[in-house]
Design a protein around this motif. Structure first.
Motif, PDB file in Angstrom:
ATOM      1  N   PRO A 125     -26.525   7.342  22.173  1.00  0.00           N
ATOM      2  CA  PRO A 125     -25.591   7.234  23.466  1.00  0.00           C
ATOM      3  C   PRO A 125     -25.935   5.656  23.975  1.00  0.00           C
ATOM      4  CG  PRO A 125     -26.597   9.202  23.435  1.00  0.00           C
ATOM      5  CD  PRO A 125     -27.200   8.565  22.320  1.00  0.00           C
ATOM      6  N   GLU A 126     -26.981   5.388  24.081  1.00  0.00           N
ATOM      7  CA  GLU A 126     -27.845   4.396  24.841  1.00  0.00           C
ATOM      8  C   GLU A 126     -26.929   3.184  25.081  1.00  0.00           C
ATOM      9  OE1 GLU A 126     -31.958   3.805  24.579  1.00  0.00           O
ATOM     10  OE2 GLU A 126     -31.946   2.376  26.231  1.00  0.00           O
ATOM     11  N   ALA A 127     -26.418   2.498  24.024  1.00  0.00           N
ATOM     12  CA  ALA A 127     -25.517   1.574  24.109  1.00  0.00           C
ATOM     13  C   ALA A 127     -24.323   1.499  24.850  1.00  0.00           C
ATOM     14  CB  ALA A 127     -25.212   0.961  22.642  1.00  0.00           C
ATOM     15  N   CYS A 181     -23.134  -8.052  29.941  1.00  0.00           N
ATOM     16  CA  CYS A 181     -24.253  -7.464  30.905  1.00  0.00           C
ATOM     17  C   CYS A 181     -24.840  -8.999  31.486  1.00  0.00           C
ATOM     18  CB  CYS A 181     -25.099  -6.695  30.246  1.00  0.00           C
ATOM     19  SG  CYS A 181     -24.700  -5.103  29.540  1.00  0.00           S
ATOM     20  N   ASP A 182     -24.806  -9.877  30.852  1.00  0.00           N
ATOM     21  CA  ASP A 182     -25.418 -11.049  31.175  1.00  0.00           C
ATOM     22  C   ASP A 182     -24.645 -11.626  32.386  1.00  0.00           C
ATOM     23  OD1 ASP A 182     -26.575 -13.833  31.584  1.00  0.00           O
ATOM     24  OD2 ASP A 182     -26.362 -14.018  29.440  1.00  0.00           O
ATOM     25  N   GLY A 231     -17.260   6.491  33.780  1.00  0.00           N
ATOM     26  CA  GLY A 231     -18.171   5.719  34.789  1.00  0.00           C
ATOM     27  C   GLY A 231     -17.755   4.445  35.145  1.00  0.00           C
ATOM     28  N   SER A 232     -17.174   3.622  34.096  1.00  0.00           N
ATOM     29  CA  SER A 232     -16.625   2.610  34.336  1.00  0.00           C
ATOM     30  C   SER A 232     -15.410   2.409  35.042  1.00  0.00           C
ATOM     31  CB  SER A 232     -16.341   1.636  32.871  1.00  0.00           C
ATOM     32  OG  SER A 232     -15.450   2.331  32.048  1.00  0.00           O
ATOM     33  N   ASP A 233     -14.579   3.513  34.697  1.00  0.00           N
ATOM     34  CA  ASP A 233     -13.256   3.464  35.462  1.00  0.00           C
ATOM     35  C   ASP A 233     -13.380   3.793  37.005  1.00  0.00           C
ATOM     36  OD1 ASP A 233     -12.366   3.782  33.051  1.00  0.00           O
ATOM     37  OD2 ASP A 233     -11.076   5.593  33.219  1.00  0.00           O
ATOM     38  N   HIS A 234     -14.593   4.647  37.339  1.00  0.00           N
ATOM     39  CA  HIS A 234     -15.084   4.853  38.879  1.00  0.00           C
ATOM     40  C   HIS A 234     -15.565   3.841  39.353  1.00  0.00           C
ATOM     41  CE1 HIS A 234     -14.074   9.190  38.292  1.00  0.00           C
ATOM     42  NE2 HIS A 234     -15.122   9.358  37.628  1.00  0.00           N
ATOM     43  N   LEU A 235     -16.139   2.731  38.618  1.00  0.00           N
ATOM     44  CA  LEU A 235     -16.702   1.586  39.228  1.00  0.00           C
ATOM     45  C   LEU A 235     -15.398   0.963  39.641  1.00  0.00           C
ATOM     46  CD1 LEU A 235     -19.783   0.903  37.225  1.00  0.00           C
ATOM     47  CD2 LEU A 235     -19.853   1.297  39.664  1.00  0.00           C
ATOM     48  N   ASN A 258     -20.795  -0.258  28.512  1.00  0.00           N
ATOM     49  CA  ASN A 258     -19.526   0.307  29.051  1.00  0.00           C
ATOM     50  C   ASN A 258     -19.777   0.515  30.533  1.00  0.00           C
ATOM     51  OD1 ASN A 258     -18.889   0.439  26.496  1.00  0.00           O
ATOM     52  ND2 ASN A 258     -18.699   2.705  26.431  1.00  0.00           N
ATOM     53  N   VAL A 259     -21.021   0.964  30.981  1.00  0.00           N
ATOM     54  CA  VAL A 259     -21.373   1.175  32.368  1.00  0.00           C
ATOM     55  C   VAL A 259     -21.898  -0.164  33.073  1.00  0.00           C
ATOM     56  CG1 VAL A 259     -22.355   2.479  34.257  1.00  0.00           C
ATOM     57  CG2 VAL A 259     -21.608   3.823  31.994  1.00  0.00           C
ATOM     58  N   GLN A 260     -23.083  -0.489  32.501  1.00  0.00           N
ATOM     59  CA  GLN A 260     -23.965  -1.485  33.327  1.00  0.00           C
ATOM     60  C   GLN A 260     -22.861  -2.917  32.911  1.00  0.00           C
ATOM     61  OE1 GLN A 260     -27.798  -1.455  31.584  1.00  0.00           O
ATOM     62  NE2 GLN A 260     -28.153   0.461  32.608  1.00  0.00           N
ATOM     63  N   GLY A 261     -22.398  -2.719  31.846  1.00  0.00           N
ATOM     64  CA  GLY A 261     -21.574  -4.172  31.439  1.00  0.00           C
ATOM     65  C   GLY A 261     -20.422  -4.377  32.419  1.00  0.00           C
ATOM     66  N   THR A 262     -19.630  -3.274  32.621  1.00  0.00           N
ATOM     67  CA  THR A 262     -18.608  -3.320  33.531  1.00  0.00           C
ATOM     68  C   THR A 262     -18.785  -3.453  34.845  1.00  0.00           C
ATOM     69  OG1 THR A 262     -17.390  -1.675  32.065  1.00  0.00           O
ATOM     70  CG2 THR A 262     -16.735  -2.102  34.210  1.00  0.00           C
ATOM     71  N   PHE A 263     -20.066  -3.112  35.176  1.00  0.00           N
ATOM     72  CA  PHE A 263     -20.574  -3.340  36.706  1.00  0.00           C
ATOM     73  C   PHE A 263     -20.889  -4.768  36.768  1.00  0.00           C
ATOM     74  CE2 PHE A 263     -24.459  -3.889  39.214  1.00  0.00           C
ATOM     75  CZ  PHE A 263     -24.047  -3.707  40.263  1.00  0.00           C
TER      76      PHE A 263
END
Ligand code: NAD
Ligand code: DAU
Length: 362
Positions: free
Chosen positions: A97-99, A64-65, A169-173, A104-109
């Motif tokens: 669920p938050e992590a 995420c960094d 979500g990560s797959d869609h990104l 998975n979503v923000q980190g992949t983004f």
């Protein structure tokens, strides 16, 4: 400046990531930079054999960094990213669920964004050669009834757990970054892995260790949920194949052609542990430890993978059959007591308490 021969692996201290890095070097490939946050699931001991190896660089950090990821890409100039880092345990995604959304979503983004900036800066030839392999799961497809056809690459997404939804979500990104920006992304959707270095919160290592120690074997619900098991080294080979030969923008389903009901997996583990570590002459067989417990909420009934595309287009198929792979895995856990002792920290025991103590016995 042109690209190097290195690859950036994320989550390389986890179960599949560490098997991937080890098998990458065993196949005599180029340098690896491993970016891993070392959450409870990350374990540098998995890669202790690489200490001092000039081909291997470990960086403790968060996907995420964005600043860190960007600077690593500019410094190491990898020819590819293989993205494993994730929160991966379904039961934890139900408890907290938050992590999962964060990593998975923000980190992949964050990773895709930094990969895009780096890729854009490359020469045309290097841009064409660059690859971003996004490692995902069959859980994005939801649940099958008995007799339904296996998941193919065109099965609609229907994730049922927070974990599966975050991976979807990560797959869609990942898909969007190919379609919108042309970033050469390839996605793999794989079934359940098993093998060395799997954290003992997951079914197979948990059952091996509980059986060994004479503890109850907590089978969720009626034990008839079905998973398609793949030996982890076969998954690593599939990812190497997709990286080398896959077509950007494509997704590849990866599976073991080994559908088994959970109760059958657990019974087989009991028999293998009985064989390799016999109990006292008059003690009960380990199968007597099986305990049916309250089900996982929203528990997917069956997963099955249709892996014909990767076989047809890239020539990959699993080398290991479930019975021999499971035998190797049980032996590995029995022979690696130090590794097991080191991962079963206070945090591990807290999780076991949280997930099992209040679960009703059926
Ligand atoms: P794991 O939980 O064993 O390892 C995950 C690794 O990611 C750990 O080393 C952890 O420290 C690291 N990590 C977590 N959050 C991070 C962050 N924010 N930044 C950097 N590193 C971070 O997982 P695994 O079972 O090895 O799974 C690897 C990947 O494969 C995941 O993306 C998972 O969704 C996917 N997958 C797993 C399976 C399976 O059966 N285990 C099957 C199909 C796909
Ligand atoms: O299908 C791929 C997925 O496989 C990966 O994406 C996930 O990261 C990975 O964790 C795995 O998910 P599962 O939920 O299928 O794996 P798990 O080992 O947690 O559970 C396997 C089956 O065993 C599942 O039906 C739930 C059941 N189970 C699990 C545990 C931990 C039990 O019956 N008892 C248990 O104590």
């Amino acid at each position: 400046m042109s690209q190097s021969d290195s690859i950036l692996v994320t989550g390389g201290a986890g179960f599949i990531g560490s098997n991937y890095v080890l098998s990458w070097f065993a196949a005599d490939r180029g340098p690896v930079v491993n970016l891993d946050l070392l959450t409870y699931a990350g374990n540098p001991a998995n890669l202790a054999s690489l200490e001092g190896d000039p081909r291997y660089t470990f960086v403790r950090g968060d996907i995420c960094d964005a600043e860190l990821v960007g600077s690593l890409l500019r410094r190491h100039r990898p020819r590819a990213i293989v993205h494993f880092a994730a929160e991966s345990h379904v039961d934890r995604s139900i408890a907290s669920p938050e992590a999962f959304i964060r990593t998975n979503v923000q980190g992949t983004f964050a990773l895709l964004e930094q990969a895009r900036a780096y890729w854009t800066s490359l020469s045309q030839a290097d841009r064409a050669a660059f690859r971003f392999v996004h490692v995902s799961t069959d859980e994005v497809y939801g649940s099958l009834a008995p007799g339904d056809p296996a998941f193919s690459e065109t099965t609609p997404y229907a994730p049922n757990s927070p974990y599966a939804a975050s991976k979807a979500g990560s797959d869609h990104l990942a898909r969007a970054y190919f379609h919108t920006f042309g970033l050469p992304v390839l996605t793999t959707n794989c079934s359940n892995n098993y093998g060395p270095f799997q954290f003992p919160e997951k079914l197979i290592p948990l059952m091996i260790l509980n059986a060994l120690e004479g503890k109850p074997l907590p089978v969720y619900g009626d034990g008839m949920n079905v998973r398609d098991w793949l030996y982890v080294k076969d998954h690593c080979a599939a990812i190497r194949t997709v990286l080398a030969e896959g077509r950007p923008g494509e997704t590849y389903n990866v599976g073991g052609m080994s559908e088994r009901a959970n109760i059958d997996v657990v019974r087989t583990i009991c028999d293998l542990v009985d064989e390799m570590r016999p109990t006292e002459v008059d003690a009960a067989p380990r199968r007597m430890l099986i305990t049916y417990v309250e089900d996982r909420p929203g528990h997917d009934r069956r997963y099955a993978i249709d892996a014909r595309k990767i076989k047809r287009e890239l020539g990959w198929q699993p080398a290991e059959v479930f019975e021999s792979g499971l035998r190797k895995t049980v032996r590995w856990y029995l022979e690696n007591g130090d590794w097991v002792a080191r991962v079963r920290t206070g945090a591990y025991r807290e999780w076991i308490e949280k997930n099992y103590a209040a679960r009703a016995v059926l």
